[in-house]
Motif scaffolding. Structure first.
Motif, PDB file in Angstrom:
ATOM      1  N   ILE A  33       0.858  -1.168  -0.036  1.00 29.90           N
ATOM      2  CA  ILE A  33       0.104   0.013  -0.003  1.00 29.90           C
ATOM      3  C   ILE A  33       0.799   1.266   0.089  1.00 29.90           C
ATOM      4  CG2 ILE A  33      -1.827  -0.940   1.313  1.00 29.90           C
ATOM      5  CD1 ILE A  33      -0.881   0.478   3.721  1.00 29.90           C
ATOM      6  N   ASP A  82       3.575   4.187  -0.744  1.00 30.71           N
ATOM      7  CA  ASP A  82       3.715   4.733  -2.131  1.00 30.71           C
ATOM      8  C   ASP A  82       5.033   4.391  -2.685  1.00 30.71           C
ATOM      9  OD1 ASP A  82       4.390   6.840  -3.983  1.00 30.71           O
ATOM     10  OD2 ASP A  82       3.903   8.582  -2.861  1.00 30.71           O
ATOM     11  N   LYS A 137      -1.013  -1.818  -4.151  1.00 29.84           N
ATOM     12  CA  LYS A 137      -2.041  -2.399  -3.937  1.00 29.84           C
ATOM     13  C   LYS A 137      -3.358  -1.991  -4.709  1.00 29.84           C
ATOM     14  CE  LYS A 137      -0.743  -5.413  -0.106  1.00 29.84           C
ATOM     15  NZ  LYS A 137      -0.993  -5.753   1.172  1.00 29.84           N
ATOM     16  N   ARG A 138      -3.189  -0.660  -5.020  1.00 25.05           N
ATOM     17  CA  ARG A 138      -4.158  -0.032  -5.664  1.00 25.05           C
ATOM     18  C   ARG A 138      -4.350  -0.447  -7.102  1.00 25.05           C
ATOM     19  NH1 ARG A 138      -1.532   6.160  -5.448  1.00 25.05           N
ATOM     20  NH2 ARG A 138      -0.174   5.745  -7.434  1.00 25.05           N
ATOM     21  N   GLU A 139      -3.418  -1.005  -7.617  1.00 23.02           N
ATOM     22  CA  GLU A 139      -3.063  -1.418  -9.232  1.00 23.02           C
ATOM     23  C   GLU A 139      -4.158  -2.499  -9.147  1.00 23.02           C
ATOM     24  OE1 GLU A 139      -1.771   0.400 -11.305  1.00 23.02           O
ATOM     25  OE2 GLU A 139      -0.260   1.500 -10.312  1.00 23.02           O
ATOM     26  N   SER A 140      -4.519  -2.741 -10.752  1.00 21.56           N
ATOM     27  CA  SER A 140      -5.259  -3.966 -11.004  1.00 21.56           C
ATOM     28  C   SER A 140      -4.770  -5.014 -10.990  1.00 21.56           C
ATOM     29  CB  SER A 140      -5.939  -3.771 -12.304  1.00 21.56           C
ATOM     30  OG  SER A 140      -4.927  -3.902 -13.459  1.00 21.56           O
TER      31      SER A 140
END
Length: 219
Positions: free
Chosen positions: A90, A92, A111-114
């Motif tokens: 998570i 940066d 973790k924000r990625e697909s």
């Protein structure tokens, strides 16, 4: 074992969040060219699984309950230098990606990625290629070229890898004894790192440092 299964990239997942592990496991099991080697919730469990059956790629979180993720990567690669590692976090990428590469990882994915991005990172690392976002790759190339970027980096860029780890754990609410245990160092060493972090971030007190750490960790 069939010829097709032998050609699949075998992946071990090491993450202390069950929901994240389940999502990664599902993604791996539903990719025709990937195979699940195993899953673990701690670094110790991960080491045990690798000793039994060495995978091609390990996907590992930065925040681990029994050690720091980058320390785990260093320890892992000191024993299995040919292992491919993707750090999945998570935190940066502008703070941690270069540090992950210095620790020996070949990939860094937030973790924000697909799921598609995670799969591509695993495939790239399995081929022995580095995987970073376009923005992170551009930043590293700009630094390597010696050309100035559009703006100077944040003060956190001045921190060593260990100081960043201490800052992260302070932001997560860890006290000195807990941080010392997680990083396998003495309380006095943690106090020294904390003082250096405060000085480099130009903060006036430990209270200011703790407020900064919490806000930084939450961003």
């Amino acid at each position: 074992m069939t010829s097709a299964s032998q050609q699949r990239t075998r992946v071990l997942v090491v993450d202390d969040h069950p929901a994240i592990r389940e999502a990664l496991v599902w993604m791996i099991q539903n990719a025709p060219d990937l195979a699940l080697s195993g899953e673990a919730g701690t670094a110790d469990e991960g080491f045990t699984l690798i000793q039994r059956d060495v995978p091609d790629v390990v996907v590992v979180d930065v925040a681990m309950p029994d050690t720091h993720g980058l320390d785990f990567v260093r320890s892992l690669l000191s024993v299995y230098p040919d292992l491919g590692v993707v750090v999945y976090s998570i935190y940066d990428e502008m703070i941690y990606a270069e540090r992950a590469l210095r620790a020996g990882a070949l990939g860094y994915v937030m973790k924000r990625e697909s799921s598609a991005v995670v799969r591509e990172a695993i495939r790239s690392v399995a081929r022995g290629e580095a995987y970073l976002s376009r923005a992170m790759s551009s930043r590293i190339l700009t630094r390597a070229s010696g050309k100035p970027g559009k703006a100077s980096g944040p003060l956190t860029d001045l921190l060593t890898d260990r100081e960043i780890e201490v800052l992260q754990l302070l932001g997560e609410g860890g006290d000195l004894d807990e941080i010392a245990s997680r990083l396998h160092v003495s309380r006095k060493t943690v106090e020294t790192h904390r003082r250096h972090v405060k000085e480099k971030l130009e903060l006036n007190s430990i209270s200011e440092l703790l407020v900064f750490a919490v806000r930084w960790t939450d961003t």
